[in-house]
Design an enzyme around this catalytic site. Structure first.
Site, PDB file in Angstrom:
ATOM      1  CG  ASP A  30      19.231 -10.031  38.058  1.00  0.00           C
ATOM      2  OD1 ASP A  30      19.527  -8.853  38.318  1.00  0.00           O
ATOM      3  OD2 ASP A  30      18.299 -10.637  38.622  1.00  0.00           O
ATOM      4  CD  GLU A  41      19.652  -5.139  37.111  1.00  0.00           C
ATOM      5  OE1 GLU A  41      19.014  -4.360  37.836  1.00  0.00           O
ATOM      6  OE2 GLU A  41      19.259  -6.277  36.808  1.00  0.00           O
ATOM      7  CG  ASP A  83      16.452 -13.907  40.569  1.00  0.00           C
ATOM      8  OD1 ASP A  83      16.644 -12.695  40.775  1.00  0.00           O
ATOM      9  OD2 ASP A  83      15.882 -14.653  41.389  1.00  0.00           O
TER      10      ASP A  83
END
Length: 173
Positions: free
Chosen positions: A8, A67, A139
């Site tokens: 991420d 992502e 996160d």
């Protein structure tokens, strides 16, 4: 038994999550955050690259998933996020890992069942899916979600390809 590294990305905090896939089961191997210092962006990008490189060295993943950038209201933030993604992707590419990218909606759908899930829902489901004693920080949970999404997506593609090859003259064998 594939090991998947999910990321991420962020220019200040980059989450990572590592899972091992055995059949239908996903086993938690590790997760955390790469927190960059307050130095200028090029230095932070190097910290992200070095951090991901170290995680790859430590866990020896077979696959890498990250992502995708979403369109932020602030163009400068979107550019910095894209650069952070680039640093992580280059680290994976240097290690000869295949790179897969997923949107936030795809990740949330794979983990929670809806693309509009809140962060707390993702954290809770990651805790349940990976049988963790506590919910991981946001996160890291998002990064684990990327890895879980990649696993589910690749399993679906394998299943679809198996059906497609089993078909002969419009009939299934």
């Amino acid at each position: 038994m594939a090991i998947i590294l999910g990321v991420d990305p962020g220019s200040r905090i980059t989450g990572y999550g590592v899972i091992q896939c055995q059949g239908r089961h996903q086993i938690y191997l590790g997760s955390g955050c790469i927190r960059t210092s307050s130095e200028e962006l090029p230095g932070r990008l190097k910290q992200i690259f070095d951090g991901i490189t170290e995680i790859i060295r430590q866990y020896q993943p077979d696959e890498f998933a990250i992502e995708r950038v979403f369109m932020a209201k602030n163009a400068d933030s979107a550019l910095k996020l894209g650069q952070a993604r680039g640093a992580a992707i280059v680290a994976a590419t240097v290690a000869n890992l295949p790179v897969a990218e997923y949107s936030a909606t795809q990740i949330k759908s794979a983990v929670v069942g809806t693309g509009r899930a809140q962060k707390a829902q993702v954290q809770h489901m990651i805790q349940q899916l990976l049988k963790l004693p506590a919910a991981p920080q946001a996160d890291a949970a998002d990064a684990l979600g990327v890895a879980v999404c990649h696993y589910h997506t690749s399993q679906s593609l394998i299943a679809l390809s198996g059906r497609a090859t089993a078909r002969t003259y419009g009939r299934y064998r």
